[in-house]
Design an enzyme around this catalytic site. Structure first.
Site, short mmCIF file in Angstrom:
data_model
loop_
_atom_site.label_atom_id
_atom_site.label_comp_id
_atom_site.label_asym_id
_atom_site.label_seq_id
_atom_site.Cartn_x
_atom_site.Cartn_y
_atom_site.Cartn_z
CE LYS A 57 2.60 -2.92 2.29
NZ LYS A 57 1.68 -1.82 2.67
CD GLU A 88 -5.68 -3.38 1.30
OE1 GLU A 88 -4.64 -3.18 1.64
OE2 GLU A 88 -6.51 -3.89 1.94
CB SER A 113 9.73 0.10 2.71
OG SER A 113 9.58 0.27 1.24
#
Length: 395
Positions: free
Chosen positions: A92, A114, A380
């Site tokens: 991210k 969010e 991830s």
């Protein structure tokens, strides 16, 4: 540019998926974002600053690791792209730094975001801190409790956490509330979306910032293994980590791509978040995608043990890749993901995020079928945030 490099058309569509379904006042703002992004991606100074942050702050390039113990046990050569080693613990940070830079370029003073599992929230709060921006993070009340370690991190980083109490109190409702807030503050705020979803240009923007994963992985596999992988596997909720690594191999037709969706507790509506597998065409949060729907055609409740995957829709490019047959989309249950969480931890000393555990679980299944072939998994995120929860459900 190769014909296989798939970009949206001028209206933001990948085939029939994507687009921009917004109120008129927001359409003008999104046109501004589109133009600013297109200018920024061609701006040498913008890219130099982004690449410097990715290298010296986020810790890129993340390595590719050959998992010797798993490979010996399962019979295929299994490799991991270690996005879990990035600053903040997941992929991210790649797009969060990019979005924060874009917000600064546009003169914005706040990021609105969010989050489900909290990784995007932590990354956004981190990017806001380093850029000197205010930060509001919307998070479902269920996830606030479930992902407490990440909530604490966001607070320490200076973010304002808004707990969302409506509906299922998870990711969809967090997106709903974040978008409502953004629609009132877009003059001074940027909506830092957390995946390859949303109205155009956000799927395109997120892919651009996440494509660093695929570029690195392609070069690293050639260096480490002497060849490209036979298979690339990544979990898919909204689809940002998957679209990032897929982008490095889309032109290599011999490389098979697998997006792993959460089957959750089963096939019934409300028990999973497998939007591509069970969804129908619909509009969600300003874009057209494959969408889990109830009997009335409204967005259905989505569920996954992994908070970052329980979204009823999926990025438009994934829908298109499914439609044209370039990527395969498969499912993994909660129990299979948890088993893979422990398997990777026990055999390789790597604790994966529950989201990533879905990809690990499918890769282990695939290894049984593809003995001797090379499987690259996008790991991830790391599982620090999930440890307390996983231990509680195993007791």
């Amino acid at each position: 540019m190769s014909k296989n490099v798939i970009l949206p058309d001028e209206k933001g569509y990948f085939g029939k998926f994507g687009g921009n379904y917004l109120p008129e006042n927001l359409k003008i703002e999104f046109e501004n974002i589109t133009q600013e992004f297109l200018n920024a991606k061609e701006d040498e100074k913008f890219n130099e600053e982004l690449n410097s942050l990715l290298k010296h702050y986020a810790g890129r390039p993340s390595p590719v690791y050959y998992a010797k113990n798993l490979s010996e046990k399962y019979g295929a050569d299994i490799y991991f792209k270690r996005e879990d080693l990035n600053h903040t613990g997941a992929h991210k940070i790649n797009h969060s730094l990019g979005e924060a830079l874009l917000a600064k370029r546009m003169g914005k003073t706040k990021l609105i975001a969010e989050t489900g599992a909290g990784q995007h929230g932590v990354a956004t709060a981190t990017a806001a801190a380093i850029m000197g921006l205010k930060c509001d993070i919307y998070m479902g009340a269920v996830d606030v409790v479930k992902e407490k370690p990440n909530v604490d991190r966001m607070k320490i980083l200076g973010a304002n956490i808004i707990s969302v109490e409506s509906g299922t109190k998870t990711l969809k409702e967090a997106v709903d509330e974040a978008f409502i807030a953004y629609s009132k503050e877009y003059d001074t705020a940027m909506y830092a979306i957390g995946s390859a979803v949303g109205p155009h240009p956000f799927p395109m923007i997120i892919e651009y910032f996440q494509s660093v994963i695929g570029r690195e992985a392609r070069e690293q596999m050639l260096e480490l293994a002497g060849t490209l992988p036979d298979h690339v596997v990544a979990c898919v909720g909204g689809g940002s980590n998957a679209i990032g690594i897929f982008s490095g191999f889309l032109n290599d037709e011999k490389v098979k791509l697998y997006g792993v969706e959460p089957l959750g507790k089963g096939v019934k509506t409300g028990e999973n978040a497998a939007s591509i597998t069970y969804g129908k065409e619909g509009i969600l949060h300003g874009f057209k995608c494959l969408l889990l729907q109830d009997e009335n055609g409204n967005p259905a409740n989505a569920y996954s043990v992994a908070s970052g995957l329980d979204y009823p829709g999926v990025g438009p490019k994934h829908c298109y890749l499914k439609e044209i047959g370039r990527a395969n989309y498969v499912t993994i249950t909660d129990n299979e993901a948890i088993d893979a969480f422990y398997e990777l931890s026990h055999l390789e000393g790597i604790i994966p995020a529950l989201e990533s555990s879905h990809a690990v679980a499918y890769a282990l299944k695939l290894a049984h079928e593809k003995q001797g072939e090379k499987i690259l998994v996008n790991l991830s995120g790391r599982g620090d945030k999930d440890i307390e929860f996983v231990l509680s459900i195993k007791e």
